[in-house]
Scaffold this active site. Structure first.
Site, mmCIF file in Angstrom:
data_model
loop_
_atom_site.group_PDB
_atom_site.id
_atom_site.type_symbol
_atom_site.label_atom_id
_atom_site.label_comp_id
_atom_site.label_asym_id
_atom_site.label_seq_id
_atom_site.Cartn_x
_atom_site.Cartn_y
_atom_site.Cartn_z
ATOM 1 N N TRP A 26 -11.334 -0.110 4.342
ATOM 2 C CA TRP A 26 -11.372 -1.024 3.192
ATOM 3 C C TRP A 26 -10.922 -2.396 3.660
ATOM 4 C CZ3 TRP A 26 -13.954 -2.269 -0.554
ATOM 5 C CH2 TRP A 26 -14.212 -1.508 -1.703
ATOM 6 N N HIS A 31 -6.987 -2.639 1.152
ATOM 7 C CA HIS A 31 -5.907 -1.677 0.930
ATOM 8 C C HIS A 31 -4.705 -2.330 0.258
ATOM 9 C CE1 HIS A 31 -7.180 2.143 2.559
ATOM 10 N NE2 HIS A 31 -7.757 1.529 3.568
ATOM 11 N N ASP A 79 -3.618 3.618 9.014
ATOM 12 C CA ASP A 79 -4.587 3.190 10.015
ATOM 13 C C ASP A 79 -3.898 2.805 11.317
ATOM 14 O OD1 ASP A 79 -7.200 3.482 9.082
ATOM 15 O OD2 ASP A 79 -7.036 1.728 7.800
ATOM 16 N N ARG A 82 -2.800 6.145 13.394
ATOM 17 C CA ARG A 82 -3.661 7.303 13.628
ATOM 18 C C ARG A 82 -4.113 7.441 15.077
ATOM 19 N NH1 ARG A 82 -9.370 6.169 10.487
ATOM 20 N NH2 ARG A 82 -9.806 4.084 11.299
ATOM 21 N N HIS A 94 -9.256 10.374 6.564
ATOM 22 C CA HIS A 94 -9.594 9.119 5.892
ATOM 23 C C HIS A 94 -10.960 9.157 5.211
ATOM 24 C CE1 HIS A 94 -6.343 6.620 7.887
ATOM 25 N NE2 HIS A 94 -6.349 7.714 8.634
ATOM 26 N N HIS A 156 -2.514 4.865 1.106
ATOM 27 C CA HIS A 156 -3.696 4.521 1.905
ATOM 28 C C HIS A 156 -4.912 5.376 1.544
ATOM 29 C CE1 HIS A 156 -5.654 2.792 5.478
ATOM 30 N NE2 HIS A 156 -6.252 3.986 5.566
ATOM 31 N N ASP A 160 -8.889 4.636 0.572
ATOM 32 C CA ASP A 160 -10.022 5.117 1.358
ATOM 33 C C ASP A 160 -11.046 5.850 0.500
ATOM 34 O OD1 ASP A 160 -9.339 4.150 3.844
ATOM 35 O OD2 ASP A 160 -8.396 5.992 4.538
ATOM 36 N N HIS A 166 -16.835 5.917 2.822
ATOM 37 C CA HIS A 166 -15.915 6.944 3.322
ATOM 38 C C HIS A 166 -16.299 8.326 2.797
ATOM 39 C CE1 HIS A 166 -12.428 4.923 5.389
ATOM 40 N NE2 HIS A 166 -13.151 3.900 4.973
ATOM 41 N N HIS A 189 -20.583 -0.528 7.405
ATOM 42 C CA HIS A 189 -19.212 -0.166 7.082
ATOM 43 C C HIS A 189 -18.307 -1.396 7.104
ATOM 44 C CE1 HIS A 189 -16.215 3.179 6.784
ATOM 45 N NE2 HIS A 189 -15.412 2.175 7.099
ATOM 46 N N ASP A 193 -15.990 -2.838 4.323
ATOM 47 C CA ASP A 193 -14.557 -2.869 4.616
ATOM 48 C C ASP A 193 -13.933 -4.197 4.224
ATOM 49 O OD1 ASP A 193 -13.820 -0.412 5.527
ATOM 50 O OD2 ASP A 193 -13.780 -0.930 7.644
#
Length: 411
Positions: A26, A31, A79, A82, A94, A156, A160, A166, A189, A193
């Site tokens: 995102w 986010h 994020d 991870r 996610h 989060h 997502d 997603h 994407h 985002d």
């Protein structure tokens, strides 16, 4: 899960800056906007509890005119970690993808092939799991460290889940689908985002760069803003989206229903009645959803946007477009908001790629702007996050002592 509390005490309202962070999922801005909208709608006692979980030992307390913390500061933590060895297992949490999903031609949810990956190792299972951990924390069954981690994940993952790409596995949620935006090479994407948000930030009316005058909102907005480039965007979204007691907002007739879930009644009589009416509760629905928290059902309508808007342009399946996309170097792609702004500021002319699908058009980006698609998704995620947290941490006594807060759903 405490469905009565979650249902009864979800609280909402009727209703020269910091540089923009780089894009993640995102985008960092997306986010943080979701988290800010959620914070605006949190009961003050719930916000204090959330802040104490996120910042253990800090003794957070609200100063006059300021909140005890800004939960947007942790909105991208999931994020950021991870790729660390101890959190690599979270990579698949996610998103989710159906095996036979192929937008924009076919949007299946999930279809006969089921879901890709391991059972529950997806965003639906993750939301269900971390919400359960926080529920256990309220009952004294989980330590503070685990609650802090789960809170960060929940903030989060709710963001997502509301990014429709997603919810499809095609081309890794659009990461492999190259397009152009204002002539600059990117992928589908990355466009969703952050580039659509970045474009929106450049067109905010100047009156939203200042604090909203008294009476322009029925809830406190300004104290929850922390001097970011997206503050004007939040102001506009709150005022034009949720409206006020006297001004009807774009979401005024619908946001009541954003926390609604299909009724779940375990009695055999109800199950028999459902079968007679041809209503079947799928295994996925039964595993992830109840009548208060229902990520599977919430996501069904979000996923449809991949075909119905369509978020996934049908032109991407034309043979010449596929061939052109394969020839583009990754070094030519614009991936985040910072690159997007820098490219404009420097006046760099993009290299022409006429064989790629251009999406900064009235038919695509123009329709998304006109229908407030991105704003609605961000607002929806924020309201649902606030509803879950209010339901988890607000009790009857607290509600009665602060009756000025409207109730989204009654018992």
């Amino acid at each position: 899960m405490r469905p009565t509390l979650l249902k009864a005490y979800a609280v909402t309202a009727a209703a020269g800056l910091a540089s923009l962070p780089g894009a993640l999922a995102w985008g960092a801005a997306g986010h943080e906007i979701v988290a800010t909208i959620a914070q605006i709608h949190l009961h003050p006692l719930v916000l204090t509890e959330v802040c104490n979980i996120l910042y253990p030992g800090s003794g957070v307390a609200a100063s006059e005119g300021e909140p005890p913390c800004y939960i947007s500061r942790v909105a991208t933590w999931a994020d950021q970690v991870r790729r660390q060895p101890q959190y690599r297992y979270t990579a698949s949490l996610h998103y989710i993808g159906a095996v036979d999903d192929h937008p924009s031609q076919t949007c299946t949810f999930p279809g006969e092939g089921g879901w890709a990956g391991k059972t529950d190792a997806n965003v639906f299972g993750a939301i269900r799991n971390v919400t359960g951990v926080l529920e256990d924390y309220t009952l004294g069954m989980v330590d503070h460290a685990r609650a802090e981690e789960s809170m960060k994940f929940l903030i989060h993952f709710m963001g997502d889940m509301h990014m429709p790409l997603h919810l499809t596995g095609r081309e890794r949620g659009g990461n492999g689908a190259k397009v152009t935006f204002d002539g600059r090479v990117t992928n589908l994407h990355s466009l969703w985002d952050g580039l659509l948000i970045a474009q929106a930030l450049r067109t905010i009316p100047s009156n939203y760069t200042r604090a909203l005058p008294a009476g322009k909102s029925s809830v406190d907005i300004e104290s929850h803003l922390r001097g970011t480039i997206y503050d004007p965007y939040v102001r506009r979204l709150m005022y034009e989206g949720f409206g006020t007691e006297v001004v009807l907002g774009r979401f005024s007739t619908e946001y009541d229903d954003w926390l609604s879930c299909p009724a779940v009644e375990p009695s055999s009589a109800w199950s028999t009645a459902q079968e007679m009416l041809g209503i079947q509760r799928t295994k996925d629905e039964a595993r992830w959803d109840d009548d208060v928290l229902c990520p599977y059902n919430w996501a069904k309508d979000l996923h449809k946007l991949n075909c119905d808007l369509p978020i996934w342009p049908r032109e991407l399946d034309e043979p010449q477009r596929k061939h052109a996309a394969l020839a583009i170097s990754a070094r030519e792609e614009v991936h985040d908001e910072d690159e997007f702004f820098e490219s404009y500021a420097a006046g760099r002319r993009p290299r022409p790629h006429p064989d790629l699908v251009e999406l900064d058009t009235p038919e695509y980006a123009g329709q998304i702007r006109a229908q407030w698609i991105v704003e609605r998704l961000l607002a929806m995620a924020g309201i649902r996050l606030a509803g879950l947290l209010n339901g988890l941490f607000l009790d009857v006594e607290s509600l009665n002592s602060t009756s000025k807060f409207p109730i989204l759903r009654g018992v």
